[in-house]
Each structure stands twice: as C-alpha cells, then as structure tokens.
Design a protein around this motif. Structure first.
Motif, PDB file in Angstrom:
ATOM      1  N   TRP A 122      10.993 -12.739  -0.890  1.00  0.00           N
ATOM      2  CA  TRP A 122      10.668 -11.631  -0.710  1.00  0.00           C
ATOM      3  C   TRP A 122       9.509 -11.196  -1.785  1.00  0.00           C
ATOM      4  CZ3 TRP A 122       9.798  -8.200  -4.837  1.00  0.00           C
ATOM      5  CH2 TRP A 122       9.333  -6.423  -5.057  1.00  0.00           C
ATOM      6  N   SER A 123       8.995 -12.030  -2.983  1.00  0.00           N
ATOM      7  CA  SER A 123       7.663 -11.529  -3.385  1.00  0.00           C
ATOM      8  C   SER A 123       6.575 -11.177  -2.577  1.00  0.00           C
ATOM      9  CB  SER A 123       7.541 -12.916  -4.658  1.00  0.00           C
ATOM     10  OG  SER A 123       8.626 -12.327  -5.783  1.00  0.00           O
ATOM     11  N   SER A 162       5.974  -8.777   0.189  1.00  0.00           N
ATOM     12  CA  SER A 162       5.440  -7.924  -0.490  1.00  0.00           C
ATOM     13  C   SER A 162       3.971  -7.795  -1.440  1.00  0.00           C
ATOM     14  CB  SER A 162       6.469  -7.364  -1.430  1.00  0.00           C
ATOM     15  OG  SER A 162       6.220  -8.664  -3.233  1.00  0.00           O
ATOM     16  N   SER A 177      -0.235  -7.249  -7.792  1.00  0.00           N
ATOM     17  CA  SER A 177       0.615  -6.164  -8.234  1.00  0.00           C
ATOM     18  C   SER A 177       0.949  -4.444  -9.375  1.00  0.00           C
ATOM     19  CB  SER A 177       2.677  -6.862  -7.631  1.00  0.00           C
ATOM     20  OG  SER A 177       3.978  -5.960  -8.214  1.00  0.00           O
ATOM     21  N   SER A 187       0.705  -5.716   0.601  1.00  0.00           N
ATOM     22  CA  SER A 187       0.008  -5.239   0.353  1.00  0.00           C
ATOM     23  C   SER A 187      -1.509  -6.030   0.960  1.00  0.00           C
ATOM     24  CB  SER A 187       0.123  -5.563  -1.485  1.00  0.00           C
ATOM     25  OG  SER A 187       0.175  -7.015  -1.632  1.00  0.00           O
TER      26      SER A 187
END
Length: 269
Positions: free
Chosen positions: A120-121, A124, A133, A128
């Motif tokens: 997931w990291s 994400s 982040s 982006s």
C-alpha cells in the motif's frame, strides 16, 4: 462437493506458477527495500538526517528516473506475496500438530499484513508520482481515537514482541522451515543459514526500536513524540558509539536483504 471443488480451484490459483513467480519477485523487492534502509542508516551514522524507515526507502526509489514504474512493480510483487502468505495460512499447515499449525498460521498472517502495508505504501507513493507524503504519522492518527494512548502502546508492544520473535527465528534457524535447500549443496546451505541468522536478528532489533518509541509516546501521552524507525536510528546515532552501532545494524540489514534474495530462490512453493 461444490464447496470442495471451489476450494480446490482457489487453492490451485493462489499456488499457480504465475502467483508464485510474482511472490518470489515480491521477496526480491522486499530485500531491495531493506538494502536501501541499510544504506540510509549508514547515512544517519555519518550525520545525514534523511528518513530511513521503509516508506522513506520507497521514497528514495521514487526519486530516481525509473522509480515510479519500479514502485508499481514492487506493489504487484508484494501483493502477490500477500496472496501467497494468505494461501499458506489457510492451506499450508493442515498436517502439522495443532500448536505448530497455530503458530505458523499466525506468522503467515503477520507477514501478509506486513507485506500488505508495504505494498500500500509503494502504491500510494507511486500514485502520487513520487511526491513526498504529507499524511500525519501513525501515532498522531491513533492518539486521536478513543483509547488512543492504549492503542499506541499496544502497537508498540506488538512491534517489540515481533522484533523479539524475529531474533528468535534467527537464533533457532526457524526460518529454514520455509526453505527447500535439498539441492543447494552444503556450502550454499551453510551460507543461507548464516546470512539468515544475522539478517533476522538485525531485523528484530530494527523493529524493536520504533516499538519502544511507541510505548514511550503512549506512556507520556505525547502524540508529537517521534516514533518511526528513522527517529529511533537518529536517537541511537546521538549516543556514545551510536554511529558504530548503526553501521553494525546496517550490515545486519544488508544480510537480511540478501536473505530475502535467497528466500525468493529457495522458498517452498
């Protein structure tokens, strides 16, 4: 009969050659991430205050030219590894004694969760475009929930226990249960064993550091307390002989990264 047929079909899919191959690729990606964490830890030892946790390592990948595409590849590999571990949790230990089956299933589920968070990291950051982040830290978010300090302390204690178990896996060679070294030869088997011992012990220490910081934050009721691996390694760096300790820990994480490569090669399908 239908349910048994469906279960058999699902088992065949998650253990199919494509999923297994992608899972092995996920193990390679996991090893690369730890090599980057080790490199960043050395930077901290030398006075550089860059982020050194796993998400920071993924951010480092994103900053390179092919980095975003590589992060998507890592995401796919780690996602396949999640499926692989969940399949092992459901079908992999049915012939084992009850105690061993419960423990091994718990390990599979914990690894699936860990790989899932890392996937997931990676996704994400890739989504982006590699931009840093701006999301609040884990501790900040959880402190805002009902019973937040207790939950933060519980998470910290879980990391400490997980770190201790990682050290235990290294000391007792428990990780060898997952590998098939029958055709590796004596010298290669010994190398895989020694690298795994060092790597798992170092990984346990690396997980234990943020766990202790989370417990400290919970006791102090301090959402602003730095709790990540980066904060822990920076705290270590500020102690007498801290840089030397960090370099030793970095070498251990390099060993774990190499172990992940061996794991990808010899993991039982």
């Amino acid at each position: 009969m239908v349910s048994e047929t469906t279960e058999a079909a699902a088992r065949d899919v998650v253990r199919s050659a494509p999923v297994v191959m992608l899972g092995r690729g996920g193990l390679v990606a996991y090893g690369v991430v730890h090599l980057l964490v080790a490199a960043l830890a050395v930077q901290v030892a030398l006075g550089d205050r860059e982020r050194v946790d796993k998400k920071g390592a993924l951010q480092t990948i994103a900053e390179q030219w092919p980095g975003v595409a590589l992060l998507w590849v890592i995401t796919v590999g780690l996602s396949a590894l999640v499926v692989w571990q969940l399949a092992e949790a459901v079908w992999g230990h049915r012939g084992a004694p009850v105690g061993n089956r419960v423990l091994r299933t718990a390990v599979n589920l914990a690894e699936a969760a860990l790989f899932g968070v890392l996937a997931w990291s990676a996704a994400s950051i890739a989504a982006s475009g590699g931009a840093p982040s701006k999301q609040p830290s884990f501790a900040t978010v959880v402190f805002g929930l009902p019973g937040g300090p207790f939950l933060v302390g519980l998470a910290g204690a879980g990391l400490v226990v997980g770190g201790g178990y990682a050290v235990y896996r290294g000391i007792t060679h428990a990780f060898l249960r997952e590998l098939d070294l029958a055709g590796a030869g004596l010298n290669r088997s010994q190398l895989v064993t020694r690298v795994g011992q060092i790597g798992w012990a170092a990984l346990g220490v690396a997980y234990g550091i943020p766990g202790v910081l989370l417990v400290v934050a919970a006791v102090r009721f301090d959402p602003a307390q730095p709790t990540g691996l980066d904060a822990g390694l920076q705290a270590v760096a500020g102690q007498p002989y801290g840089p030397v300790v960090l370099v030793v820990l970095a070498l251990g994480l390099v060993a774990f990264g190499v172990h992940c490569f061996f794991d990808a090669r010899y993991r039982k399908a």
